[in-house]
Design a protein around this motif. Structure first.
Motif, PDB file in Angstrom:
ATOM      1  N   VAL A  26      12.976   3.102   4.610  1.00  0.00           N
ATOM      2  CA  VAL A  26      11.429   3.335   4.915  1.00  0.00           C
ATOM      3  C   VAL A  26      10.911   2.970   3.538  1.00  0.00           C
ATOM      4  O   VAL A  26      11.067   3.063   2.468  1.00  0.00           O
ATOM      5  CB  VAL A  26      11.250   4.984   5.086  1.00  0.00           C
ATOM      6  CG1 VAL A  26       9.807   5.148   5.056  1.00  0.00           C
ATOM      7  CG2 VAL A  26      11.938   5.454   6.269  1.00  0.00           C
ATOM      8  N   ALA A  28       7.160   2.787   2.002  1.00  0.00           N
ATOM      9  CA  ALA A  28       5.806   3.428   1.930  1.00  0.00           C
ATOM     10  C   ALA A  28       4.851   3.000   1.094  1.00  0.00           C
ATOM     11  O   ALA A  28       5.252   2.788  -0.119  1.00  0.00           O
ATOM     12  CB  ALA A  28       5.703   5.034   2.345  1.00  0.00           C
ATOM     13  N   ASP A  30       0.407   2.970  -0.312  1.00  0.00           N
ATOM     14  CA  ASP A  30      -1.099   3.171  -0.036  1.00  0.00           C
ATOM     15  C   ASP A  30      -1.912   2.314  -0.753  1.00  0.00           C
ATOM     16  O   ASP A  30      -1.563   1.931  -1.838  1.00  0.00           O
ATOM     17  CB  ASP A  30      -1.666   4.715  -0.495  1.00  0.00           C
ATOM     18  CG  ASP A  30      -0.756   5.734   0.509  1.00  0.00           C
ATOM     19  OD1 ASP A  30      -0.341   5.432   1.641  1.00  0.00           O
ATOM     20  OD2 ASP A  30      -0.766   7.121   0.036  1.00  0.00           O
ATOM     21  N   LYS A  44      -3.065   3.012   4.625  1.00  0.00           N
ATOM     22  CA  LYS A  44      -1.541   3.668   4.518  1.00  0.00           C
ATOM     23  C   LYS A  44      -0.988   2.883   5.193  1.00  0.00           C
ATOM     24  O   LYS A  44      -0.728   2.485   6.434  1.00  0.00           O
ATOM     25  CB  LYS A  44      -1.779   5.139   4.929  1.00  0.00           C
ATOM     26  CG  LYS A  44      -2.391   5.932   4.325  1.00  0.00           C
ATOM     27  CD  LYS A  44      -2.342   7.343   4.760  1.00  0.00           C
ATOM     28  CE  LYS A  44      -3.557   8.399   3.783  1.00  0.00           C
ATOM     29  NZ  LYS A  44      -2.528   9.109   3.077  1.00  0.00           N
ATOM     30  N   ARG A  46       3.089   2.220   6.513  1.00  0.00           N
ATOM     31  CA  ARG A  46       4.502   2.547   6.524  1.00  0.00           C
ATOM     32  C   ARG A  46       5.360   1.609   7.098  1.00  0.00           C
ATOM     33  O   ARG A  46       4.990   1.214   8.414  1.00  0.00           O
ATOM     34  CB  ARG A  46       4.538   3.810   7.315  1.00  0.00           C
ATOM     35  CG  ARG A  46       3.639   4.986   6.637  1.00  0.00           C
ATOM     36  CD  ARG A  46       3.815   5.393   5.439  1.00  0.00           C
ATOM     37  NE  ARG A  46       3.247   6.577   4.805  1.00  0.00           N
ATOM     38  CZ  ARG A  46       2.173   6.414   3.882  1.00  0.00           C
ATOM     39  NH1 ARG A  46       1.963   5.304   3.419  1.00  0.00           N
ATOM     40  NH2 ARG A  46       1.702   7.321   3.364  1.00  0.00           N
ATOM     41  N   ILE A  48       9.382   1.124   8.744  1.00  0.00           N
ATOM     42  CA  ILE A  48      10.741   1.486   8.814  1.00  0.00           C
ATOM     43  C   ILE A  48      11.539   0.436   9.413  1.00  0.00           C
ATOM     44  O   ILE A  48      11.098  -0.180  10.368  1.00  0.00           O
ATOM     45  CB  ILE A  48      10.645   2.654   9.626  1.00  0.00           C
ATOM     46  CG1 ILE A  48       9.858   3.929   9.109  1.00  0.00           C
ATOM     47  CG2 ILE A  48      11.814   3.336  10.176  1.00  0.00           C
ATOM     48  CD1 ILE A  48       9.619   5.114   9.908  1.00  0.00           C
TER      49      ILE A  48
END
Length: 106
Positions: A26, A28, A30, A44, A46, A48
């Motif tokens: 993952v 992540a 911002d 945001k 993300r 995966i």
């Protein structure tokens, strides 16, 4: 002496890819854009990376219900939309039953 770059890296890359897909990874982050302490934009992100089986194991299966990615989801959406339109048409015909019959006659 180490092997030159490119020799044997195919097996290493395959091993790394297999491990990543098996375990999942993952990423992540911002992004926020502020001007004079006023937040103008927040993004945001993300990401995966995992195999389909691992993703399903983690409870991630959004591609199965996304009409842009799944023919079954698209078919289900069209079936639902068709049923809604038939209901609307039936309600309209109930409101003006004579008008619908006039259109059918040549």
């Amino acid at each position: 002496m180490p092997e030159p770059y490119g020799h044997g890296s195919g097996a290493n890359l395959a091993d790394i890819l297999e491990r990543v897909l098996d375990k999942g990874i993952v990423i992540a982050g911002d992004i926020r854009i502020n001007l004079l302490d006023i937040e103008l934009l927040t993004i945001k992100l993300r990401l995966i990376v995992a195999s389909v089986d691992k993703a399903k194991e983690m409870g991630i299966d959004w591609w199965e219900t996304d009409p842009a990615l799944s023919s079954r989801a698209r078919r289900d959406e069209l079936t639902r939309e068709n049923a809604e339109l038939r209901e609307r048409l039936a309600r309209l015909e109930e409101l003006e039953p004579g008008r619908a019959q006039k259109k059918e006659a040549p």
